[in-house]
Design a protein around this motif. Structure first.
Motif, PDB file in Angstrom:
ATOM      1  N   TYR A 189     -10.509  26.751 -11.001  1.00  0.00           N
ATOM      2  CA  TYR A 189     -11.549  26.569  -9.658  1.00  0.00           C
ATOM      3  C   TYR A 189     -10.875  27.646  -8.786  1.00  0.00           C
ATOM      4  O   TYR A 189     -11.784  28.224  -8.123  1.00  0.00           O
ATOM      5  CB  TYR A 189     -11.360  25.307  -8.970  1.00  0.00           C
ATOM      6  CG  TYR A 189     -12.069  25.264  -7.737  1.00  0.00           C
ATOM      7  CD1 TYR A 189     -13.572  25.028  -7.737  1.00  0.00           C
ATOM      8  CD2 TYR A 189     -11.242  25.051  -6.596  1.00  0.00           C
ATOM      9  CE1 TYR A 189     -14.082  25.161  -6.430  1.00  0.00           C
ATOM     10  CE2 TYR A 189     -12.136  25.174  -5.420  1.00  0.00           C
ATOM     11  CZ  TYR A 189     -13.325  25.133  -5.240  1.00  0.00           C
ATOM     12  OH  TYR A 189     -13.732  25.213  -3.933  1.00  0.00           O
ATOM     13  N   MET A 190      -9.569  27.642  -8.525  1.00  0.00           N
ATOM     14  CA  MET A 190      -9.079  28.570  -7.686  1.00  0.00           C
ATOM     15  C   MET A 190      -9.334  30.154  -7.965  1.00  0.00           C
ATOM     16  O   MET A 190      -9.534  30.845  -7.195  1.00  0.00           O
ATOM     17  CB  MET A 190      -7.443  28.349  -7.656  1.00  0.00           C
ATOM     18  CG  MET A 190      -7.005  27.054  -7.200  1.00  0.00           C
ATOM     19  SD  MET A 190      -5.184  26.825  -6.573  1.00  0.00           S
ATOM     20  CE  MET A 190      -4.541  26.555  -8.294  1.00  0.00           C
ATOM     21  N   TYR A 191      -9.348  30.389  -9.222  1.00  0.00           N
ATOM     22  CA  TYR A 191      -9.435  31.699  -9.650  1.00  0.00           C
ATOM     23  C   TYR A 191     -10.971  32.083  -9.427  1.00  0.00           C
ATOM     24  O   TYR A 191     -11.288  33.262  -8.734  1.00  0.00           O
ATOM     25  CB  TYR A 191      -9.424  32.288 -11.086  1.00  0.00           C
ATOM     26  CG  TYR A 191      -9.728  33.377 -11.796  1.00  0.00           C
ATOM     27  CD1 TYR A 191      -9.181  34.514 -11.284  1.00  0.00           C
ATOM     28  CD2 TYR A 191     -11.080  33.309 -12.326  1.00  0.00           C
ATOM     29  CE1 TYR A 191      -9.537  35.778 -11.608  1.00  0.00           C
ATOM     30  CE2 TYR A 191     -11.563  34.623 -12.503  1.00  0.00           C
ATOM     31  CZ  TYR A 191     -11.082  35.753 -12.301  1.00  0.00           C
ATOM     32  OH  TYR A 191     -11.355  36.879 -12.866  1.00  0.00           O
ATOM     33  N   LEU A 192     -12.059  31.103  -9.656  1.00  0.00           N
ATOM     34  CA  LEU A 192     -13.202  31.536  -9.565  1.00  0.00           C
ATOM     35  C   LEU A 192     -13.573  31.363  -8.197  1.00  0.00           C
ATOM     36  O   LEU A 192     -14.585  32.342  -7.656  1.00  0.00           O
ATOM     37  CB  LEU A 192     -14.001  30.712 -10.499  1.00  0.00           C
ATOM     38  CG  LEU A 192     -14.205  30.516 -11.935  1.00  0.00           C
ATOM     39  CD1 LEU A 192     -14.724  29.432 -12.644  1.00  0.00           C
ATOM     40  CD2 LEU A 192     -14.560  32.112 -12.460  1.00  0.00           C
ATOM     41  N   SER A 193     -12.993  30.747  -7.328  1.00  0.00           N
ATOM     42  CA  SER A 193     -13.532  30.621  -5.732  1.00  0.00           C
ATOM     43  C   SER A 193     -13.275  31.970  -5.071  1.00  0.00           C
ATOM     44  O   SER A 193     -13.588  32.071  -4.034  1.00  0.00           O
ATOM     45  CB  SER A 193     -12.894  29.236  -5.053  1.00  0.00           C
ATOM     46  OG  SER A 193     -11.272  29.696  -5.059  1.00  0.00           O
ATOM     47  N   PHE A 194     -12.204  32.430  -5.521  1.00  0.00           N
ATOM     48  CA  PHE A 194     -11.652  33.577  -4.980  1.00  0.00           C
ATOM     49  C   PHE A 194     -12.345  34.830  -5.828  1.00  0.00           C
ATOM     50  O   PHE A 194     -13.100  35.689  -5.036  1.00  0.00           O
ATOM     51  CB  PHE A 194     -10.457  34.037  -5.261  1.00  0.00           C
ATOM     52  CG  PHE A 194      -9.379  33.438  -4.245  1.00  0.00           C
ATOM     53  CD1 PHE A 194      -9.125  33.787  -2.955  1.00  0.00           C
ATOM     54  CD2 PHE A 194      -8.564  32.326  -4.726  1.00  0.00           C
ATOM     55  CE1 PHE A 194      -8.341  33.130  -2.117  1.00  0.00           C
ATOM     56  CE2 PHE A 194      -7.864  31.669  -3.931  1.00  0.00           C
ATOM     57  CZ  PHE A 194      -7.773  31.808  -2.517  1.00  0.00           C
ATOM     58  N   ALA A 195     -12.834  34.851  -6.791  1.00  0.00           N
ATOM     59  CA  ALA A 195     -13.288  35.951  -7.674  1.00  0.00           C
ATOM     60  C   ALA A 195     -14.892  36.206  -7.251  1.00  0.00           C
ATOM     61  O   ALA A 195     -15.285  37.508  -7.158  1.00  0.00           O
ATOM     62  CB  ALA A 195     -13.265  35.849  -9.292  1.00  0.00           C
ATOM     63  N   VAL A 196     -15.421  35.087  -7.098  1.00  0.00           N
ATOM     64  CA  VAL A 196     -17.023  35.313  -6.820  1.00  0.00           C
ATOM     65  C   VAL A 196     -17.126  35.539  -5.467  1.00  0.00           C
ATOM     66  O   VAL A 196     -18.364  35.908  -4.932  1.00  0.00           O
ATOM     67  CB  VAL A 196     -17.726  33.973  -7.488  1.00  0.00           C
ATOM     68  CG1 VAL A 196     -17.748  33.836  -8.922  1.00  0.00           C
ATOM     69  CG2 VAL A 196     -17.285  32.931  -6.603  1.00  0.00           C
ATOM     70  N   SER A 197     -16.268  35.273  -4.486  1.00  0.00           N
ATOM     71  CA  SER A 197     -16.465  35.887  -3.012  1.00  0.00           C
ATOM     72  C   SER A 197     -16.024  37.059  -2.754  1.00  0.00           C
ATOM     73  O   SER A 197     -14.831  37.346  -2.419  1.00  0.00           O
ATOM     74  CB  SER A 197     -15.446  34.692  -2.230  1.00  0.00           C
ATOM     75  OG  SER A 197     -15.865  33.611  -2.380  1.00  0.00           O
ATOM     76  N   LEU A 198     -17.049  37.922  -3.320  1.00  0.00           N
ATOM     77  CA  LEU A 198     -16.816  39.454  -3.271  1.00  0.00           C
ATOM     78  C   LEU A 198     -16.210  39.930  -1.661  1.00  0.00           C
ATOM     79  O   LEU A 198     -16.759  39.539  -0.664  1.00  0.00           O
ATOM     80  CB  LEU A 198     -18.070  40.227  -3.320  1.00  0.00           C
ATOM     81  CG  LEU A 198     -18.581  39.919  -4.731  1.00  0.00           C
ATOM     82  CD1 LEU A 198     -19.819  40.960  -5.014  1.00  0.00           C
ATOM     83  CD2 LEU A 198     -17.441  40.144  -5.842  1.00  0.00           C
ATOM     84  N   SER A 199     -15.193  40.787  -1.948  1.00  0.00           N
ATOM     85  CA  SER A 199     -14.636  41.222  -0.466  1.00  0.00           C
ATOM     86  C   SER A 199     -15.299  42.597  -0.327  1.00  0.00           C
ATOM     87  O   SER A 199     -14.994  43.641  -1.301  1.00  0.00           O
ATOM     88  CB  SER A 199     -13.117  41.304  -0.696  1.00  0.00           C
ATOM     89  OG  SER A 199     -12.340  42.291   0.412  1.00  0.00           O
ATOM     90  N   ILE A 200     -15.775  42.822   1.113  1.00  0.00           N
ATOM     91  CA  ILE A 200     -16.237  44.037   1.388  1.00  0.00           C
ATOM     92  C   ILE A 200     -15.528  44.604   2.809  1.00  0.00           C
ATOM     93  O   ILE A 200     -16.109  45.186   3.544  1.00  0.00           O
ATOM     94  CB  ILE A 200     -17.962  43.849   1.645  1.00  0.00           C
ATOM     95  CG1 ILE A 200     -18.325  42.791   2.268  1.00  0.00           C
ATOM     96  CG2 ILE A 200     -18.517  43.995   0.021  1.00  0.00           C
ATOM     97  CD1 ILE A 200     -19.805  42.784   2.775  1.00  0.00           C
ATOM     98  N   ASN A 201     -14.423  44.108   2.774  1.00  0.00           N
ATOM     99  CA  ASN A 201     -14.055  44.328   4.102  1.00  0.00           C
ATOM    100  C   ASN A 201     -13.632  45.847   4.551  1.00  0.00           C
ATOM    101  O   ASN A 201     -13.621  46.305   5.582  1.00  0.00           O
ATOM    102  CB  ASN A 201     -12.141  43.852   3.971  1.00  0.00           C
ATOM    103  CG  ASN A 201     -12.229  42.174   3.925  1.00  0.00           C
ATOM    104  OD1 ASN A 201     -13.342  41.553   4.408  1.00  0.00           O
ATOM    105  ND2 ASN A 201     -11.424  41.769   3.275  1.00  0.00           N
ATOM    106  N   GLU A 202     -13.490  46.747   3.488  1.00  0.00           N
ATOM    107  CA  GLU A 202     -13.350  48.041   3.742  1.00  0.00           C
ATOM    108  C   GLU A 202     -14.567  48.773   4.362  1.00  0.00           C
ATOM    109  O   GLU A 202     -14.597  49.638   5.236  1.00  0.00           O
ATOM    110  CB  GLU A 202     -12.961  48.788   2.590  1.00  0.00           C
ATOM    111  CG  GLU A 202     -11.407  48.321   2.147  1.00  0.00           C
ATOM    112  CD  GLU A 202     -10.400  48.487   3.174  1.00  0.00           C
ATOM    113  OE1 GLU A 202     -10.593  49.477   3.755  1.00  0.00           O
ATOM    114  OE2 GLU A 202      -9.655  47.843   3.042  1.00  0.00           O
TER     115      GLU A 202
END
Length: 490
Positions: free
Chosen positions: A269-282
């Motif tokens: 769960y911890m991995y998927l919760s981070f992986a699917v929340s795509l980062s577009i910070n840049e």
């Protein structure tokens, strides 16, 4: 050893009698002081100093300077596209994914009889050298810049996994203080990040991003100082010929613990919760600083915005410590994940300029969104940290805690590269932001998707969950390898 325990207990009682804060208005001032004193007496002052130095100054303060410095370094010095900067951020974070390697080293390979102190000293030296390389080289090629940034992250990761091992070991020996130690880590990190972000924009304006990397040699040097001051029992007559076997024993112990459904399901769960929340910070950062389509925030303003995010993270840690640390894990994750997705809609409103139609200035709106998002992220992360620290088998605390954290960091890497791919597919560049709103919308939808995976997380609070795992281990007669006993020869 018995005499040392008696002395520690006597000191603890003295601290409780002499230092316990009185009820009343002064509690707001004396309460934190007593809390620090209590931890220093029970865990030793050098441990508290190490946590504050590494989490607060090296990772919090130094990490804030590095975050803003790297963003401007990639944008203004290396002049890369936002999608490329997103991918490069993932590359330089790879040392955090292989944290189990650093954890194995600290657990099974002592240097000159010490398992923690030398790694603090060496990681600090590596950090100093890598930051000086970027700071002093006038025309550093991108490949070498990435190599130096990766080396700097390696130094921070080694120091992090080493202090994590100290925290995990103390969490096992003092289980009633596990939440307090995680709160100390989070509070130190948040306060350090607040100070770092507050002055980062000013330093970027005055000395440039390369000058900021020069300043980062100071937090790295402090890590080496922790190695000299840390109180640690020296291992005598260590059999280095048995290191290979100890590595195998450590891997076996990790696998024995990890294959339990009560452990791998939360990890998934911890991995998927981070992986699917795509980062577009840049992509958002480039838009923040664009003079045509964006609000054209100055360097100082960008630093202040991120400092408000650090305040939000600090409030989240305080809120968790005082009100939410005993709440059920699944309930906490449900509400924080849902609110995390909803908070992302503030970015969409900003890019669509809805805030101006409501009469809210860009700066105020961005500050609110950053603070709320960071507070919710911290509230989601804290119970998982407590849970992770309580799952570590005795003897390989650093290794197993590093394994759990590397799973999360792998999720962050997947999020970063996925976000870079999304920005590239939507043609978001240094000067074109027409589809940035669509990238934000896709990200927000994906942020709430982990709600469908909450069945992987236990319903109870972390303490009761840990008790259940311990009972299951006893019932199955699983014998985890205790490397500490093996090292001591007992």
């Amino acid at each position: 050893m018995e005499e040392d325990r008696e002395n520690t207990e006597a000191c603890r009682k003295a601290a409780e009698e002499d230092g316990e804060p009185k009820e009343g208005p002064c509690y707001c001032f004396w309460g934190p002081i007593y809390w620090f004193k209590m931890l220093a007496v029970e865990m030793h002052w050098s441990f508290v100093f190490g946590v504050v130095s590494i989490y607060g100054i090296n990772q919090g303060f130094g990490g804030a300077l590095a975050r803003i410095g790297t963003a401007y370094y990639m944008k203004d010095v290396q002049k890369v596209q936002p999608s490329e900067a997103q991918v490069y951020a993932g590359i330089t974070s790879i040392p955090w994914i292989i944290k189990p390697i650093w954890g194995l080293l600290t657990d099974v390979l002592p240097i000159m009889g010490y398992r923690r102190r030398p790694y603090f000293i060496l990681s600090g030296l590596l950090g100093v050298v890598s930051m000086l390389l970027i700071s002093l080289h006038s025309k550093l090629q991108l490949a070498f810049a990435l190599l130096a940034l990766t080396a700097g992250n390696t130094a921070v990761a080694v120091a992090d996994v080493t202090v994590d091992a100290c925290v995990a070991q103390n969490s096992i020996s003092h289980p009633s203080r596990a939440a307090d130690m995680q709160s100390l880590c989070a509070l130190s990190y948040s306060i350090g990040g607040l100070l770092g972000f507050s002055i980062s924009g000013v330093f970027i304006h005055l000395i440039g991003p390369k000058g900021v990397f020069g300043l980062l040699t100071l937090p790295a040097g402090l890590v080496s100082l922790v190695g000299f001051l840390l109180s640690e029992t020296q291992v005598s007559n260590f059999a280095y010929s048995e290191v290979n076997q100890k590595f195998l024993d450590a891997v076996k112990a990790m696998w024995t613990t990890l294959k339990s459904p009560d452990v791998w399901r939360p990890c998934l769960y911890m991995y998927l919760s981070f992986a699917v929340s795509l980062s577009i910070n840049e992509g958002l950062f480039y838009w923040y600083t664009d003079s045509k389509e964006g609000p054209s925030f100055s360097q100082e303003t960008v630093g202040y915005i991120f400092s408000m995010g650090a305040i939000g993270a600090l409030l989240g840690a305080i809120l968790y410590q005082n009100l939410l640390k005993d709440q059920h894990l699944r309930d906490m994750l449900f509400w924080t994940q849902l609110l995390f997705g909803l908070a992302g809609m503030l970015d969409l409103m900003l890019v669509q300029r809805m805030n101006l139609k409501l009469g809210i200035p860009d700066y105020i709106f961005v500050v609110i969104g950053e603070a709320v998002s960071q507070m919710i992220s911290r509230l989601k992360w804290m119970p998982l940290l407590v849970l992770s620290s309580r799952l570590c088998p005795s003897g390989i605390e650093g290794t197993f805690f590093a394994l759990l954290m590397s799973i999360d960091n792998a999720g962050v890497l997947s999020s970063s590269w996925g976000g870079g791919l999304l920005l590239h597919m939507l043609n978001v560049t240094r000067t074109k932001f027409d589809n940035l709103w669509l990238a934000i919308l896709i990200r927000n939808i994906l942020r709430v998707s982990p709600l469908c995976l909450l069945f992987l997380v236990p319903k109870g609070d972390p303490n009761s969950f840990t008790d259940d795992i311990n009972e299951a281990r006893e019932h199955e007669n699983i014998e985890l390898v205790s490397l500490i006993n093996g090292v001591d020869g007992r």
